[in-house]
Design an enzyme around this catalytic site. Structure first.
Site, PDB file in Angstrom:
ATOM      1  N   GLU A 109       0.840  -1.198   0.000  1.00 55.61           N
ATOM      2  CA  GLU A 109       0.000   0.000   0.000  1.00 55.61           C
ATOM      3  C   GLU A 109       0.876   1.249   0.000  1.00 55.61           C
ATOM      4  O   GLU A 109       1.877   1.303   0.708  1.00 55.61           O
ATOM      5  CB  GLU A 109      -0.869  -0.040   1.264  1.00 55.61           C
ATOM      6  CG  GLU A 109      -1.964   0.987   1.327  1.00 55.61           C
ATOM      7  CD  GLU A 109      -2.862   0.797   2.565  1.00 55.61           C
ATOM      8  OE1 GLU A 109      -3.217  -0.358   2.910  1.00 55.61           O
ATOM      9  OE2 GLU A 109      -3.182   1.809   3.192  1.00 55.61           O
ATOM     10  N   ASP A 111       0.283   5.277   0.659  1.00 57.77           N
ATOM     11  CA  ASP A 111      -0.763   6.159   1.193  1.00 57.77           C
ATOM     12  C   ASP A 111      -0.418   7.625   1.244  1.00 57.77           C
ATOM     13  O   ASP A 111       0.659   7.990   1.724  1.00 57.77           O
ATOM     14  CB  ASP A 111      -0.996   5.856   2.690  1.00 57.77           C
ATOM     15  CG  ASP A 111      -1.635   4.541   2.937  1.00 57.77           C
ATOM     16  OD1 ASP A 111      -2.507   4.163   2.167  1.00 57.77           O
ATOM     17  OD2 ASP A 111      -1.251   3.902   3.937  1.00 57.77           O
ATOM     18  N   GLU A 113      -2.393  10.484   3.373  1.00 57.63           N
ATOM     19  CA  GLU A 113      -3.517  10.749   4.272  1.00 57.63           C
ATOM     20  C   GLU A 113      -3.467  12.219   4.674  1.00 57.63           C
ATOM     21  O   GLU A 113      -2.454  12.686   5.183  1.00 57.63           O
ATOM     22  CB  GLU A 113      -3.452   9.861   5.509  1.00 57.63           C
ATOM     23  CG  GLU A 113      -3.781   8.416   5.184  1.00 57.63           C
ATOM     24  CD  GLU A 113      -3.739   7.509   6.401  1.00 57.63           C
ATOM     25  OE1 GLU A 113      -4.644   6.681   6.548  1.00 57.63           O
ATOM     26  OE2 GLU A 113      -2.788   7.633   7.195  1.00 57.63           O
TER      27      GLU A 113
END
Ligand code: NAG
Length: 303
Positions: A109, A111, A113
């Site tokens: 993953e 990411d 955020e």
């Protein structure tokens, strides 16, 4: 005085030449953007989507629900970009995420955020990277602009040699392939592209001290400029075959494997140094309280 002036001028000239001719392919290769539903579909709370005109999509978070979308296909390598305008005003407690992820227990993953804040206080951007199901690689920074005023582009560039996170084409993070040091690198699993907005007031803002003020709902994140310039992996095809299809060979060479793309340009390296020096305020690599022994890749990474 005059000769000093001359030196300065020639230095400037060298700098100019550098800047203009070392723009890397990471910046130069850009596909035109697509409409949301050509590449994506809602994955959560369809009724929290607002379509504005032809190109802007809004997702809202209210007391009842957040919302999310996902790509229709999975991909290996390439570049994914989306333009986002984050929640204006009071966004405390909210998180908007833009990420790529594979499926399964040993997933990978990448990411972004975006952690909201009270009115007037800066959003924080947290990046993280999971390899074979393990994350704990957070970095946090403040942006050099207000991400709630305008759309800005957020990209993940991925090839077998590195993962680069970019904000408005400025690299903010590079994760290099160090498999030759025995460190796993995410390059075997196709990944989907996702985004969502949700309530995370247990941790997001000022360490969870500031809660979501629902009287300010709905919280709205806006999107446009969807671009995926990557190798598409049909779900019906086995991992290994996709990996093979998406790897460059003598017969075909993908743009993300070109030598000029594989490394940051001089200009981009300087940008990354600037971001790290001026905007990054947390790096798991230097968190000795959390990792008394620095994670292996931190001991080897140049960045
Ligand atoms: C919110 O603002 C505070 C105060 O400026 C800052 O310390 C914090 O990093 C910001 N971001 C989040 C997500 O709390």
């Amino acid at each position: 005085m005059a000769s000093l002036h001359l030196i300065t001028m020639s230095k400037l000239w060298v700098l100019f030449v550098f800047c203009c001719f070392t723009l890397s392919m990471v910046e130069m290769v850009s596909s035109s953007s697509s409409k949301f539903d050509e590449l994506f579909q809602p994955s959560w709370a369809n009724d929290h989507f607002i379509y504005e005109g032809d190109d802007v999509l809004k997702m809202k978070l209210d007391y009842n629900s957040g919302a999310g979308f996902q790509s229709k296909s999975k991909y290996m390598f390439g570049k994914v970009t989306v333009q986002i305008k984050l929640v204006e005003g009071d966004s405390a407690g909210t998180v908007t995420a833009f990420y790529m992820s594979s499926d399964g227990p040993n997933h990978n993953e990448f990411d972004f955020e975006f952690l909201g804040n009270t009115t007037g206080e800066p959003y924080s951007v947290q990046t993280n990277l999971y390899v074979n199901g393990v994350g704990n690689r957070e970095q946090r920074l403040n942006l050099w602009f207000d991400p709630t005023k305008d759309f800005h582009s957020y990209s993940v560039f991925w090839n077998p040699r590195q993962v680069i996170f970019l904000v408005d084409e400025t690299p903010i993070r590079v994760h290099s392939n160090l498999e030759h040091k025995g460190i796993p690198f995410p390059k075997d699993q196709p990944m989907g592209v996702y985004s969502s907005i949700w309530n995370a007031d247990d941790w997001a803002t000022q360490g969870g001290r500031v809660k979501t003020d629902w009287s300010h709902a709905p919280f709205i994140a806006s999107y446009k400029g969807f671009q995926i310039n990557a190798c598409e992996c049909p779900a019906t095809v086995a991992f290994v075959d996709n990996a093979k299809k998406c790897s460059s060979s003598n017969e075909k060479r993908y743009w993300w494997d070109e030598p000029t793309v594989g490394e940051l340009s001089v200009h981009q390296s300087h940008q990354l140094i600037w971001v790290r020096a001026n905007h990054m305020f947390y790096d798991y690599c230097t968190d000795t309280a959390r990792f008394p022994v620095a994670p292996l890749e931190c001991q080897h990474h140049r960045h």
